[in-house]
Scaffold this active site. Sequence first.
Site, PDB file in Angstrom:
ATOM      1  N   HIS A  60      49.621  44.045 -25.381  1.00 19.24           N
ATOM      2  CA  HIS A  60      48.221  44.392 -25.112  1.00 19.24           C
ATOM      3  C   HIS A  60      47.972  44.755 -23.643  1.00 19.24           C
ATOM      4  CE1 HIS A  60      43.987  43.576 -26.909  1.00 19.24           C
ATOM      5  NE2 HIS A  60      43.933  44.551 -26.042  1.00 19.24           N
ATOM      6  N   TYR A 101      41.168  40.280 -30.965  1.00 15.38           N
ATOM      7  CA  TYR A 101      39.881  40.784 -31.485  1.00 15.38           C
ATOM      8  C   TYR A 101      39.350  39.934 -32.644  1.00 15.38           C
ATOM      9  CZ  TYR A 101      41.166  45.267 -29.247  1.00 15.38           C
ATOM     10  OH  TYR A 101      41.549  46.248 -28.385  1.00 15.38           O
TER      11      TYR A 101
HETATM   12  N1  LIG Z   1      43.994  48.175 -25.538  1.00 11.22           N
HETATM   13  C1  LIG Z   1      42.924  47.710 -24.955  1.00 11.22           C
HETATM   14  O1  LIG Z   1      42.993  46.977 -23.945  1.00 11.22           O
HETATM   15  C2  LIG Z   1      41.577  48.090 -25.495  1.00 11.22           C
HETATM   16  C3  LIG Z   1      40.427  47.878 -24.728  1.00 11.22           C
HETATM   17  C4  LIG Z   1      39.193  48.260 -25.265  1.00 11.22           C
HETATM   18  C5  LIG Z   1      39.133  48.807 -26.524  1.00 11.22           C
HETATM   19  N2  LIG Z   1      40.265  48.991 -27.274  1.00 11.22           N
HETATM   20  C6  LIG Z   1      40.210  49.576 -28.628  1.00 11.22           C
HETATM   21  O2  LIG Z   1      39.493  50.774 -28.538  1.00 11.22           O
HETATM   22  C7  LIG Z   1      38.423  50.771 -29.482  1.00 11.22           C
HETATM   23  C8  LIG Z   1      37.275  51.598 -28.953  1.00 11.22           C
HETATM   24  O3  LIG Z   1      36.819  51.085 -27.708  1.00 11.22           O
HETATM   25  P1  LIG Z   1      35.348  50.523 -27.507  1.00 11.22           P
HETATM   26  O4  LIG Z   1      34.860  49.995 -28.794  1.00 11.22           O
HETATM   27  O5  LIG Z   1      35.330  49.565 -26.371  1.00 11.22           O
HETATM   28  O6  LIG Z   1      34.572  51.818 -27.001  1.00 11.22           O
HETATM   29  P2  LIG Z   1      34.029  53.169 -27.703  1.00 11.22           P
HETATM   30  O7  LIG Z   1      34.632  53.395 -29.028  1.00 11.22           O
HETATM   31  O8  LIG Z   1      34.152  54.230 -26.642  1.00 11.22           O
HETATM   32  O9  LIG Z   1      32.494  52.863 -27.854  1.00 11.22           O
HETATM   33  C9  LIG Z   1      32.002  52.020 -28.848  1.00 11.22           C
HETATM   34  C10 LIG Z   1      30.528  51.784 -28.529  1.00 11.22           C
HETATM   35  O10 LIG Z   1      29.828  53.026 -28.537  1.00 11.22           O
HETATM   36  C11 LIG Z   1      28.783  52.986 -29.506  1.00 11.22           C
HETATM   37  N3  LIG Z   1      28.887  54.230 -30.300  1.00 11.22           N
HETATM   38  C12 LIG Z   1      29.778  54.517 -31.288  1.00 11.22           C
HETATM   39  N4  LIG Z   1      29.591  55.763 -31.765  1.00 11.22           N
HETATM   40  C13 LIG Z   1      28.552  56.279 -31.060  1.00 11.22           C
HETATM   41  C14 LIG Z   1      27.891  57.538 -31.102  1.00 11.22           C
HETATM   42  N5  LIG Z   1      28.278  58.490 -31.949  1.00 11.22           N
HETATM   43  N6  LIG Z   1      26.853  57.713 -30.243  1.00 11.22           N
HETATM   44  C15 LIG Z   1      26.489  56.752 -29.377  1.00 11.22           C
HETATM   45  N7  LIG Z   1      27.077  55.540 -29.290  1.00 11.22           N
HETATM   46  C16 LIG Z   1      28.101  55.309 -30.126  1.00 11.22           C
HETATM   47  C17 LIG Z   1      29.019  51.762 -30.357  1.00 11.22           C
HETATM   48  O11 LIG Z   1      27.781  51.117 -30.652  1.00 11.22           O
HETATM   49  P3  LIG Z   1      27.254  51.016 -32.191  1.00 11.22           P
HETATM   50  O12 LIG Z   1      28.122  49.985 -32.857  1.00 11.22           O
HETATM   51  O13 LIG Z   1      25.841  50.561 -31.979  1.00 11.22           O
HETATM   52  O14 LIG Z   1      27.369  52.377 -32.787  1.00 11.22           O
HETATM   53  C18 LIG Z   1      29.868  50.854 -29.462  1.00 11.22           C
HETATM   54  O15 LIG Z   1      29.030  50.030 -28.680  1.00 11.22           O
HETATM   55  C19 LIG Z   1      38.114  49.289 -29.671  1.00 11.22           C
HETATM   56  O16 LIG Z   1      37.381  49.039 -30.851  1.00 11.22           O
HETATM   57  C20 LIG Z   1      39.503  48.723 -29.688  1.00 11.22           C
HETATM   58  O17 LIG Z   1      40.095  48.893 -30.969  1.00 11.22           O
HETATM   59  C21 LIG Z   1      41.481  48.666 -26.754  1.00 11.22           C
END
Ligand SMILES: NC(=O)c1ccc[n+]([C@@H]2O[C@H](COP(=O)([O-])OP(=O)(O)OC[C@H]3O[C@@H](n4cnc5c(N)ncnc54)[C@H](OP(=O)(O)O)[C@@H]3O)[C@@H](O)[C@H]2O)c1
Length: 266
Positions: free
Chosen positions: A97, A40
């Site tokens: 990962h 990341y």
């Molecule tokens: N282990 C793995 O393979 C893996 C894969 C993917 C992710 N991850 C981890 O999981 C975390 C979360 O996943 P993610 O970031 O992909 O997805 P998420 O947390 O489900 O969604 C984040 C997205 O949703 C938007 N958002 C956030 N709060 C919101 C709300 N209250 N209302 C509407 N939209 C909202 C954000 O945009 P804005 O910034 O515009 O608010 C961002 O684009 C990552 O940051 C990472 O640490 C791990």
Amino acid sequence: MKHIPKLGFGTYGRTGTAGIAALETAIDVGYRHFDTAQSYDTEKEVGAAVRNSGLARDSVWITTKIDMANYASGRLVPSLEASIDRLGLIPDLTLLHWPSPNGDLALEVYLDQIIDAKARGLTREIGVSNFPIAMLRAAIARTGKGEILTNQFELNPLHNNHQLARFCQSVGVLVTCYLPIAKGRLKGESTAEAIAAKHGASVEQIALAWELAKEYAAIPTSSRADRILSNFKSVDITLTDEDIAALDGLPQTARAIDPDWGPDWD
Ligand SMILES: NC(=O)c1ccc[n+]([C@@H]2O[C@H](COP(=O)([O-])OP(=O)(O)OC[C@H]3O[C@@H](n4cnc5c(N)ncnc54)[C@H](OP(=O)(O)O)[C@@H]3O)[C@@H](O)[C@H]2O)c1
């Protein structure tokens, strides 16, 4: 023993000055669990924000993840040492990962190295991410029960992964949900919207409250201070059994993260 706070802050995309500012907001509103990864490019930001906060090291939980490029024999431990340098601290939890892309490396090759990293004191706990049932079973057989703290994978009300989640809970492995708010795709889902309206909440808060009610951990992220706060406020929402059952029954969508080199999912 230190426990992982169930609601954490994801850091994918939280790079640079804006990333540190978002992390500082997250700390201010109460998050004490931060999820980063070698891939990341946010380990430096997480370390800086935690240092700037002045919080005691023991009051903050940091998870990082080993990139698959560092799975070959002899590479994992030095890569984790480099993560520790970037973070400026020893992580609480280090995850593999993904399973080795296309299954190119045998599980033992990289699993044994992360076990060794823990023995050397380079991480307090170890875990896995994106491991389907068969691989998690094989990993537990090698590490022994109680060693793998969590399996982190895609889980939200639109992709509930119930089979894998049930298996994790049956073997004492914490479920950590990534994409826990489905990147905002719950908006307009009529059942989720009705439950949200009843609680005076957003659908994202309802998704997080549903995950927490199941004793999963969840790691939403946002670049926006208002959403960082409102997502955190989900800890104050108590869903009824009927709400939970209704959310369990939402129509399911395909997983959002499904690389062609990924494992055979359950
Ligand atoms: N282990 C793995 O393979 C893996 C894969 C993917 C992710 N991850 C981890 O999981 C975390 C979360 O996943 P993610 O970031 O992909 O997805 P998420 O947390 O489900 O969604 C984040 C997205 O949703 C938007 N958002 C956030 N709060 C919101 C709300 N209250 N209302 C509407 N939209 C909202 C954000 O945009 P804005 O910034 O515009 O608010 C961002 O684009 C990552 O940051 C990472 O640490 C791990």
